[in-house]
Design an enzyme around this catalytic site. Structure first.
Site, mmCIF file in Angstrom:
data_model
loop_
_atom_site.group_PDB
_atom_site.id
_atom_site.type_symbol
_atom_site.label_atom_id
_atom_site.label_comp_id
_atom_site.label_asym_id
_atom_site.label_seq_id
_atom_site.Cartn_x
_atom_site.Cartn_y
_atom_site.Cartn_z
ATOM 1 N N ASP A 259 0.835 -1.187 0.000
ATOM 2 C CA ASP A 259 0.000 0.000 0.000
ATOM 3 C C ASP A 259 0.883 1.255 0.000
ATOM 4 O O ASP A 259 1.654 1.446 0.940
ATOM 5 C CB ASP A 259 -0.962 0.000 1.199
ATOM 6 C CG ASP A 259 -0.257 -0.335 2.521
ATOM 7 O OD1 ASP A 259 0.724 -1.099 2.511
ATOM 8 O OD2 ASP A 259 -0.697 0.165 3.569
ATOM 9 N N GLU B 199 12.588 3.267 6.272
ATOM 10 C CA GLU B 199 11.666 2.217 5.816
ATOM 11 C C GLU B 199 11.886 1.837 4.356
ATOM 12 O O GLU B 199 11.791 0.666 3.984
ATOM 13 C CB GLU B 199 10.233 2.730 6.013
ATOM 14 C CG GLU B 199 9.142 1.819 5.518
ATOM 15 C CD GLU B 199 7.780 2.501 5.546
ATOM 16 O OE1 GLU B 199 6.775 1.784 5.644
ATOM 17 O OE2 GLU B 199 7.723 3.743 5.469
#
Length: 727
Positions: free
Chosen positions: A461, A656
């Site tokens: 996502d 990330e």
């Protein structure tokens, strides 16, 4: 966050015969009370002072002149690495005033300071000064002073080795000895106040809350008592219903809470009374403060190579608990994720942990429970409605749910919802409430959120590859993982359980049935997902009954799972790798597939130009599996170089995801969710879970020559050009 055990502490420091502390000890040791300068434990082994009296001169050959005695001198001989005597507060203040010119509490290559600071040597009691130069050493100094200040130190003796440490060694060491501990959680009295915090909770009710599975009275009583012992905490403990439905889920969107996980029966170390203790798990970091699905698998690879199998085992046991009580491995253990799972990696994760602990008591029982849980998940989640497409026989990401996903940022869906609010002549807030309650019916919006929930279940996502169609796609990543399940389950039943595994309901599983499932899925993957002309795999739209043309790095998951034939693997290496290989490794999707982006069509974080640790790790494993070690090594080097360079240039940052097309500042990401792991002051303490894992796991897959080149920050192009010339 968890306290260090004796075993962990002893593993993370060493002491010489002279009693000096290892300069690379963890902060708890290095800045602990025993290292206080004012105590006898903190005294230095002083460098040797040479005394000289030189009576010889250049007049020795002239007989009429007498030699003139030279004065006695003291000279510091550098027999050992330098140590600095530092006043923490004043040095930190001077360092930031001089070097942090943009005021973000970091020292990076973008700061315009002189990039030099003088420190007094400890053996001269601070009198002799030495220049500490360059972004890397100064940012390391900032990090060390920040940590020392947090430990309450006013003055320290700092080893130069902590400032000029090889960056590969430093980052690997921090991950191994500090980052994993900072990311470790348990749901019990010791860590309730930490683990119950939910940065994604945007409801009016901010009360900490734990939901306990129906019938788990022991856990309910434990958490109730534990919450009462924490003053002003206000913990609310509630049972989940026996059957969890989309309607019930929507009803608790306004009071989200943590979902209980597995616990051990132990004895309280103070009272000796029996009690419960939460099984440990590792969180991704940033705003993700829960047990996540596929993040945990990726992190387990790093934990295992870092000799932390107990943490990886704890996460497997928590997943077994989730499948038993919640019906699936959850996206994460929060109430708003109860209907949503994530990419399935349980069998490989359990087998890797078992390989590490197989000689320990109970190891085979652990593996048996994990495989039984994986079978239950496979049959009830992936091979059942609504995720199974009965026409193609392939599986999809397709979770149930009602309304707007509650864990997103308040503004995330505004551009989607505003036209509907305008259509009904009401405010955006009122429209959201009435739509969620079913008062307003909008089928097109229902379809949009069906696919949005599926994208979140996929772990990707968001991406234009999946947007507005994900729930209809039989994706190459999911079906590769399910093929791996089928093969793993078959082999494990045959090799570990005598080809007979008795399930909890009395049903007996054997390898032959799982072999048939694997053969059938391979046929279907070849039929629906393989594209001979392109030489790679694509997703399949089960509604339109056509193959997608979006080029995704998930095509390499087929090699990791072993579903690709040798010929197909060769095509992937020849035709697909050139499409995805960028400066810093593999990009998630091609620029051509993403299309143009702009104000009306912004970047999505799982599209070009971003690269993610899972895509790298699985591609490496697939290439190595099929014998393409050189290609794997090159891609590993690119990824590790990019991480190392950002770590050196930007104050120890580990984030990330990365823009793999940017050689200078790849941590800068302008997609919708920004980047996790970049928001820190002075020192990064966690990194980011799966990037931490990819780094230390990747280091085990490359040569010592490549590691040395990484430590010297040799760019990939230069390293492989010189390496090829050498060969």
């Amino acid at each position: 966050m968890a306290d260090l055990s004796e075993a962990q502490t002893s593993r993370k420091s060493s002491t010489s015969s002279a009693g000096s502390v290892d300069p690379y000890s963890v902060a708890q040791i290095y800045y602990g009370p025993d290292r206080d300068v004012s105590t006898q434990h903190g005294r230095l082994a002083r460098t040797r002072t040479m005394s000289t009296v030189n009576t010889r001169s250049s007049t020795r050959d002239i007989p009429d002149l007498q030699p003139v005695p030279r004065r006695r001198a003291s000279q510091d001989e550098q027999l050992m690495p330098r140590k600095f005597l530092i006043d923490v507060d004043s040095t930190l203040k001077s360092l930031l005033e001089s070097e942090d010119t943009d005021g973000n509490m970091q020292i990076t290559i973008e700061d315009l300071g002189p990039k030099v600071l003088q420190l007094g040597t400890a053996n001269s009691n601070g009198f002799h000064k030495y220049d500490v130069r360059g972004t890397y050493m100064l940012s390391n100094l900032l990090q060390e002073l920040t940590v020392a200040k947090e430990y309450g130190r006013k003055s320290i003796i700092l080893d130069e080795q902590r400032l000029n440490e090889n960056p590969v060694h430093r980052l690997s060491r921090l991950i191994r000895t500090q980052f994993w501990d900072s990311l470790t959680r348990r749901i019990d009295a010791a860590l309730l106040e930490i683990v119950a915090v939910d940065p994604k909770n945007r409801s009016e009710d901010q009360s900490p809350r734990i939901y306990v599975p129906y019938g788990e009275t022991e856990q309910f009583e434990y958490y109730t008592k534990a919450g009462q012992k924490i003053a002003d905490f206000g913990l609310k403990v509630e049972y989940l219903p026996q059957t969890i439905t989309a309607e019930w889920m929507k009803s608790v969107n306004s009071k989200p809470g943590l979902l209980a996980l597995a616990m051990d029966h132990v004895f309280d170390e103070f009272t000796g009374q029996p009690t419960l203790r939460g099984k440990p798990f590792v969180v991704p970091g940033g705003r993700f403060n829960e047990l996540y699905g596929w993040d945990s698998y990726m992190m387990s690879l790093g934990l295992i190579v870092d000799n932390r199998p107990e943490l990886a085992k704890g996460m497997v046991e928590n997943f077994i608990f989730e499948i038993k009580h919640y019906g699936k491995i959850l996206n994460a253990n929060r109430s708003y994720y109860l209907l949503r799972t994530q990419p399935p990696f349980l069998t490989d994760m359990a087998l890797r942990v078992y390989d590490k602990i197989q000689h320990e008591p109970g190891a085979l029982d652990f593996l048996k429970e994990a495989i039984k849980a994986a079978i239950k998940e496979y049959l009830e989640v992936w091979m059942s409605a609504p995720r199974l497409d009965t026409v193609s026989g392939l599986s999809r990401y397709r979770p149930d749910g009602i309304g707007i996903p509650p864990e997103t940022e308040p503004s995330h869906f505004e551009h989607i919802l505003e036209p509907y609010a305008t259509k009904h002549g009401i405010s955006l807030s009122e429209f959201q409430t009435r739509y969620n309650d079913g008062v307003i019916k909008e089928p097109e919006l229902d379809e949009y959120f069906l696919h949005d929930r599926a994208v979140r279940e996929s772990g990707h996502d968001t991406s234009y590859r999946l947007e507005k169609r994900c729930a209809n796609l039989a994706t190459v990543d999911l079906n590769s993982l399910l093929y791996k399940y089928e093969v793993d389950i078959s082999r494990t039943i045959r090799r570990k359980f005598g080809d007979r595994l008795v399930m909890d309901d009395g049903r007996v599983e054997n390898s032959a049935a799982w072999d048939r499932r694997a053969r059938r899925r391979k046929i279907l993957i070849d039929q629906y997902l393989w594209n001979e002309k392109a030489g790679m795999y694509f997703d399949y739209d089960t509604v339109l009954q056509t193959q997608s043309d979006y080029e995704s790095a998930t095509t390499f998951w087929t090699m990791w799972a072993g579903v690709a034939s040798p010929k197909q693997a060769a095509r992937l290496v020849a035709d697909a790798i050139p499409k995805f290989e960028e400066f810093g490794g593999l990009v998630s999707g091609t620029e051509k597939s993403r299309g143009e982006v702009g104000l009306d069509r912004p970047n999505r974080q799982w599209d070009y130009p971003y690269g993610w640790a899972p895509q790298q790790i699985l591609a490496w494993g697939g290439l190595i599996r099929y014998g393409y070690e050189e290609d794997a090594s090159r891609l590993i080097y690119r990824w590790l170089y990019m991480i190392t360079k950002a770590f050196v240039d930007f104050n120890g940052i580990v984030v990330e995801k990365y823009d793999v097309t940017r050689p200078v500042d790849p941590h800068r990401v302008d997609a919708e969710y920004g980047n996790q792991g970049a928001d820190f002051k002075g020192v990064a303490k966690e990194g980011f879970g799966w990037v931490n894992a990819s780094y230390n796991y990747g280091l085990t897959q490359i040569s010592s020559h490549a590691k040395r080149a990484l430590g010297a920050l040799t760019p990939p192009g230069l390293f492989y050009a010189s390496y090829s010339a050498y060969i």
